[in-house]
Scaffold this active site. Structure first.
Site, short mmCIF file in Angstrom:
data_model
loop_
_atom_site.label_atom_id
_atom_site.label_comp_id
_atom_site.label_asym_id
_atom_site.label_seq_id
_atom_site.Cartn_x
_atom_site.Cartn_y
_atom_site.Cartn_z
N SER A 280 0.86 -1.19 0.00
CA SER A 280 0.00 0.00 0.00
C SER A 280 0.89 1.24 0.00
CB SER A 280 -0.85 0.00 1.27
OG SER A 280 -1.50 1.24 1.43
N TYR A 293 -2.32 -0.78 10.43
CA TYR A 293 -2.27 -1.05 8.99
C TYR A 293 -0.92 -0.61 8.42
CZ TYR A 293 -3.80 -0.97 4.07
OH TYR A 293 -3.92 -1.18 2.72
N1 LIG Z 1 -8.68 -0.66 -1.16
C1 LIG Z 1 -7.66 0.21 -1.16
O1 LIG Z 1 -7.82 1.42 -1.28
C2 LIG Z 1 -6.25 -0.31 -1.03
C3 LIG Z 1 -5.19 0.57 -1.24
C4 LIG Z 1 -3.88 0.11 -1.16
C5 LIG Z 1 -3.65 -1.22 -0.86
N2 LIG Z 1 -4.68 -2.05 -0.64
C6 LIG Z 1 -4.36 -3.46 -0.34
O2 LIG Z 1 -4.94 -4.28 -1.31
C7 LIG Z 1 -5.29 -5.54 -0.74
C8 LIG Z 1 -6.76 -5.81 -1.03
O3 LIG Z 1 -7.52 -4.79 -0.41
P1 LIG Z 1 -9.04 -4.50 -0.79
O4 LIG Z 1 -9.34 -3.13 -0.35
O5 LIG Z 1 -9.27 -4.88 -2.20
O6 LIG Z 1 -9.76 -5.49 0.23
P2 LIG Z 1 -11.25 -6.01 0.33
O7 LIG Z 1 -11.63 -5.88 1.75
O8 LIG Z 1 -12.14 -5.40 -0.71
O9 LIG Z 1 -11.06 -7.56 -0.03
C9 LIG Z 1 -10.20 -8.36 0.73
C10 LIG Z 1 -10.43 -9.83 0.38
O10 LIG Z 1 -9.55 -10.58 1.23
C11 LIG Z 1 -10.28 -11.62 1.86
N3 LIG Z 1 -9.67 -11.91 3.18
C12 LIG Z 1 -9.70 -11.16 4.29
N4 LIG Z 1 -9.04 -11.76 5.28
C13 LIG Z 1 -8.56 -12.93 4.79
C14 LIG Z 1 -7.81 -14.00 5.33
N5 LIG Z 1 -7.43 -14.01 6.61
N6 LIG Z 1 -7.48 -15.04 4.52
C15 LIG Z 1 -7.91 -15.06 3.24
N7 LIG Z 1 -8.63 -14.09 2.67
C16 LIG Z 1 -8.96 -13.03 3.44
C17 LIG Z 1 -11.70 -11.10 1.99
O11 LIG Z 1 -12.63 -12.16 2.12
C18 LIG Z 1 -11.86 -10.30 0.69
O12 LIG Z 1 -12.33 -11.10 -0.36
C19 LIG Z 1 -4.96 -5.43 0.74
O13 LIG Z 1 -3.71 -6.01 1.00
C20 LIG Z 1 -4.92 -3.95 0.98
O14 LIG Z 1 -4.12 -3.60 2.07
C21 LIG Z 1 -5.97 -1.63 -0.72
#
Ligand SMILES: NC(=O)c1ccc[n+]([C@@H]2O[C@H](COP(=O)([O-])OP(=O)(O)OC[C@H]3O[C@@H](n4cnc5c(N)ncnc54)[C@H](O)[C@@H]3O)[C@@H](O)[C@H]2O)c1
Length: 405
Positions: A280, A293
């Site tokens: 991130s 986080y």
């Molecule tokens: N959304 C953002 O703005 C953003 C920005 C930068 C980085 N990220 C990173 O991208 C990645 C995805 O984020 P997102 O926002 O798309 O998340 P999200 O919450 O939309 O989806 C996360 C997915 O991970 C699954 N999950 C959660 N805990 C789990 C576990 N213990 N084992 C297996 N699966 C699990 C959930 O069921 C879900 O399908 C993360 O690592 C997050 O830190 C997100």
């Protein structure tokens, strides 16, 4: 042969076939091992590889290479065997090999041992067709059922990869796999349950992958969670929950993935594989009232750098991709639980009266004036896979919002 043994043998076989062809291969165990062993199959006796100290994978790799060489010497033209029988301690196992999961399964069902043609391997991708770097490769995406993970799964499937969608949300992963298999008219995706913070579950995930496809080329460790809170208020349980998934979960993934990829490397020393952690922008710069986080994400970059140094010996590159806010994704845009609604209700954005005001506030922070998308992250993934001369890096994809120092 037990399910457990497949993770020892299938990656060695897969590596051997990849090494000879210079392209990806799928390896599946025969459904009916004893019934249908064709005369054209390669034969290898691996029983000596089980020693008092466990399984000697270096010896097993040598036995397999020698057996393959015997088959190859008797063969005219560029082709590969499509079947191998291996003697193991507990009996005998048969594996079928092809380019795609469906065709490998078809060979197994019909005992079709006709040689497998070796394609033209001179297909170095250019910037214009970079997505071809994942074509026919075997790929794993954790947290692939929704959000960035879903975008990555879709991008990889459309680019011709076989994608394992590993998520806590098994129903969501299965639904997505079904949609992609129908759209792509092939087995493009397979759903597997996993909890990345539970070691037994992660170990079982890699066994399933070895048992289904023989091994792996790219692991995208994407599953992550966020529980924002002030350091003065956050409950230690919430802190640990975030750290267990975002930090320890990545360690567990790298550990068990690394073991499988190292085994494959024993027989495919020139084949590069990738572990990519979806990090991130908060892994590059602190995040106010979001320390659990940001701390886990910063820490994961330390893991990426350290694992990269160790695993380079086995042809495994380890990199992080650091996206900016995915404003169209469910984390931000969910109409009930999304961050836009939460921030509006808690008054986090001064003067904001609507969700659109909150969104505009976050867009204005980005020099490129928009949120990050799945396509932006896909370009970084293709780059990391295509680039053979880089490891241990954190690649920002932030529209200029966070820059490297
Ligand atoms: N959304 C953002 O703005 C953003 C920005 C930068 C980085 N990220 C990173 O991208 C990645 C995805 O984020 P997102 O926002 O798309 O998340 P999200 O919450 O939309 O989806 C996360 C997915 O991970 C699954 N999950 C959660 N805990 C789990 C576990 N213990 N084992 C297996 N699966 C699990 C959930 O069921 C879900 O399908 C993360 O690592 C997050 O830190 C997100």
């Amino acid at each position: 042969m037990s399910f457990t043994d497949h993770i020892l043998i299938a990656p060695l076989i897969r590596g051997l076939w990849i090494n000879a062809a210079g392209e990806s291969r799928i390896v599946v165990p025969a459904t009916d091992a004893a019934g249908s062993i064709p005369a054209q199959a390669v034969s290898a006796d691996l029983s000596a590889a089980w020693t008092g100290d466990g399984f000697d994978e270096v010896l097993a790799a040598k036995v397999l290479k020698d057996a393959y060489a015997v088959w190859e010497a008797a063969q005219k033209g560029r082709a590969q065997p499509s079947c191998i029988r291996v003697k193991v301690l507990s009996g005998e196992a048969v594996y079928w090999i092809d380019r795609e999961l469906r065709s490998a399964r078809r060979r197994s069902e019909t005992a079709d041992a006709s040689p497998l043609e070796i394609g033209d391997t001179d297909t170095a991708p250019s910037a214009a067709n970079r997505s071809s770097v994942v074509k026919n490769k075997v790929v794993l995406v954790t947290g692939g059922a929704q959000g960035f993970g879903e975008e990555i799964v879709r991008g990889l499937a459309v680019s011709g990869a076989l994608v394992f969608i590993a998520d806590l949300n098994q129903a969501g992963a299965e639904k997505l796999a079904e949609t992609l298999n129908t759209a792509e008219k092939r087995i493009a995706a397979v759903a597997v349950p996993v909890n990345v913070s539970d070691e037994a579950s992660v170990e079982a995930l890699f066994k399933t992958i070895a048992d289904t496809a023989g091994g792996l080329d790219l692991c995208v460790s994407n599953a992550g969670v966020l529980k924002a809170a002030s350091v003065l208020e956050q409950d230690v349980g919430a802190f640990r929950f975030v750290t267990d998934i975002n930090y320890t979960g990545f360690f567990l993934m790298a550990k068990h993935c690394g073991r499988l990829l190292r085994r494959q490397n024993r027989t495919a020393p020139g084949w590069k594989t990738d572990i990519i952690q979806i990090n991130s922008k908060s892994g590059l710069e602190g995040s106010n009232k979001n320390g659990a986080y940001a701390g886990g994400k910063f820490g994961a970059i330390g893991l990426v750098e350290s694992f990269a140094l160790e695993l380079v010996e086995y042809g495994i590159k380890v990199n992080a991709i650091c996206p900016g806010n995915f404003l169209d994704g469910p984390l931000w845009s969910d109409p009930e639980k999304g961050l836009f609604v939460q921030y509006l209700n808690t008054g986090k954005v001064p003067g904001a009266k609507t969700v659109a005001d909150v969104r505009a506030f976050y867009e204005a922070k980005v020099p490129m004036k928009r949120g990050c998308t799945g396509a932006d992250v896909m370009r970084a993934i293709y780059y990391a896979v295509e680039q053979e001369y880089e490891t241990g890096q954190a690649i920002p994809v932030t529209g200029g919002q966070v820059m490297l120092h």
